[in-house]
Write an enzyme that holds these catalytic residues in place. Structure first.
Site, short mmCIF file in Angstrom:
data_model
loop_
_atom_site.label_atom_id
_atom_site.label_comp_id
_atom_site.label_asym_id
_atom_site.label_seq_id
_atom_site.Cartn_x
_atom_site.Cartn_y
_atom_site.Cartn_z
N HIS A 31 47.68 30.12 62.66
CA HIS A 31 47.64 29.22 61.51
C HIS A 31 48.85 29.48 60.60
O HIS A 31 49.57 28.55 60.21
CB HIS A 31 46.31 29.47 60.78
CG HIS A 31 46.15 28.81 59.46
ND1 HIS A 31 45.27 27.79 59.24
CD2 HIS A 31 46.75 29.02 58.25
CE1 HIS A 31 45.33 27.41 57.98
NE2 HIS A 31 46.22 28.15 57.36
N GLU A 32 49.11 30.76 60.31
CA GLU A 32 50.24 31.10 59.42
C GLU A 32 51.58 30.76 60.08
O GLU A 32 52.51 30.33 59.42
CB GLU A 32 50.21 32.58 59.03
CG GLU A 32 48.99 32.99 58.19
CD GLU A 32 48.83 32.16 56.92
OE1 GLU A 32 49.84 31.69 56.37
OE2 GLU A 32 47.68 31.97 56.49
N HIS A 73 52.35 27.08 59.60
CA HIS A 73 52.97 26.83 58.29
C HIS A 73 54.45 27.23 58.35
O HIS A 73 55.33 26.51 57.89
CB HIS A 73 52.34 27.71 57.20
CG HIS A 73 50.98 27.31 56.74
ND1 HIS A 73 50.71 26.05 56.26
CD2 HIS A 73 49.82 28.02 56.64
CE1 HIS A 73 49.43 26.03 55.89
NE2 HIS A 73 48.86 27.19 56.12
ZN ZN Z 1 47.07 27.99 55.49
#
Ligand code: ZN
Length: 362
Positions: free
Chosen positions: A54-55, A58
């Site tokens: 998830h990170e 980003h």
């Molecule tokens: Zn996030």
């Protein structure tokens, strides 16, 4: 003090584990081992692998916009990708924010499609309250757990409109397209604080420690976000040359610390460039002086204690960028250099004083 430990670097982004992460992980590992339920550890490890993906999602989008990612830190409550600067263009912020929960939704959908192809694959899939929904004992369990974690993580991050959570950034960026960054941030941070207080009470009443921790994270994050935007709004377009001191008092490398203390008392500045035959060779501050015991001041010269690592700015540098430079290097002043020559000095105190005046006149 270093509060996190680097475990790997992936595509130039260091991954660090925060110290508060180590003890819970060791406890989980030992507990799984001693009770012969290694799936518990596997579950937690899978959870953090998904948080990491998830990170990274980003981070990749941010990198595409030229934002530097300093590191990704894993904490017991989730991950944080430290970016140099969140873009002030709301469309870019929107894309960066949505990329995290977006990848979770994609992974949830993919695992759901695979589960549909397997006989019994979707059985009890949406039952997330029972103990069995956590156990990983075969491939179907694994896919089901993978689906559930991604779905919950994706929805929780996307649907809670509390900045600095992803949903809050999405909300702020959509507002900012309509009403501008300052007003949007005012709304978004106000809402985030209300939500964080609600989260705290829900967490407290239901005994959910994660929700309580996240409520603090959101409250503090929302406050900082609000201040950062006010600051960059006030500092907009102001350059270092507008506020720097030009009557720079310098000292020589062979001066003793006693002489230097006289200079400080006389001029009342806290830091001075050290100049040798018209060249800046270092910078010395009151705190360098205070580290040496007073009885040695006569025998120690400035070149032995000064800092040689010169962090400089140009006269055209934006004050906002100069401030970020000082904060990230933990220093109180920058030398202003133009074409190799020292033309001034700008300190954090100068900037804070100017901000106080501007707030008063606003
Ligand atoms: Zn996030």
């Amino acid at each position: 003090m270093k509060d996190s430990i680097r475990i790997a670097t992936v595509s130039n982004i260091p991954i660090e584990l925060h110290i508060s992460f180590w003890i819970p992980m060791v406890i989980v590992f030992l507990y799984s081992l001693l009770t012969d339920r290694m799936w518990i550890f596997a579950y937690v490890a899978l959870l953090f692998l998904i948080v990491l993906i998830h990170e990274f999602s980003h981070s990749f989008v941010a990198k595409g916009y030229g934002v530097k990612i300093a590191k990704i830190t894993l904490l017991p409550i989730g991950g944080i990708a430290s970016m140099d600067q969140i873009p002030t263009d709301p469309r870019k912020e929107f894309h960066i924010a949505i990329a995290g929960p977006g990848i979770n939704i994609v992974m949830a959908t993919a695992s759901y499609l695979i589960l549909m192809l397997i006989p019994g694959g979707t059985e009890n899939l949406f039952d997330i309250s029972s103990y069995n929904s956590l156990v990983i004992s075969n491939f179907i369990d694994f896919l089901q757990v993978f689906f559930r974690i991604n779905l919950i993580l994706g929805l929780f991050n996307l649907l809670v409109p509390a900045i600095p959570m992803d949903g809050g950034r999405v909300f702020r960026s959509l507002l900012a397209i309509r009403m501008g960054m300052d007003r949007a941030t005012g709304f978004a941070t106000g809402l985030a604080k209300i939500i964080s207080i609600a989260m705290f009470f829900i967490g407290f009443l239901s005994g959910n420690i994660f929700l309580i921790l996240i409520s603090f994270f959101v409250y503090v994050g929302a406050s900082q976000e609000g201040q950062a935007v006010i600051l960059s709004g006030l500092l907009k377009n102001i350059k270092v040359k507008d506020i720097m001191s030009t009557d720079v008092i310098s000292v020589k490398p062979q001066d003793t610390l006693s002489q230097f203390s006289d200079t400080i008392i006389e001029n009342k500045h806290m830091g001075y460039p050290v100049i040798n035959s018209n060249k800046v060779v270092g910078i010395i501050t009151f705190s360098d002086l205070s580290k040496v015991p007073r009885e040695q001041w006569d025998g120690v010269s400035l070149e032995n204690v000064m800092s040689r690592n010169l962090i400089t700015a140009g006269p055209e540098t934006l004050v906002h960028d100069a401030l970020i430079l000082m904060i990230s290097h933990k220093i109180g002043r920058l030398l202003v250099i133009e074409e190799g020559k020292l033309t001034g000095i700008v300190s954090k105190t100068d900037i804070i004083r100017m901000l106080d005046i501007m707030k008063l006149l606003k």
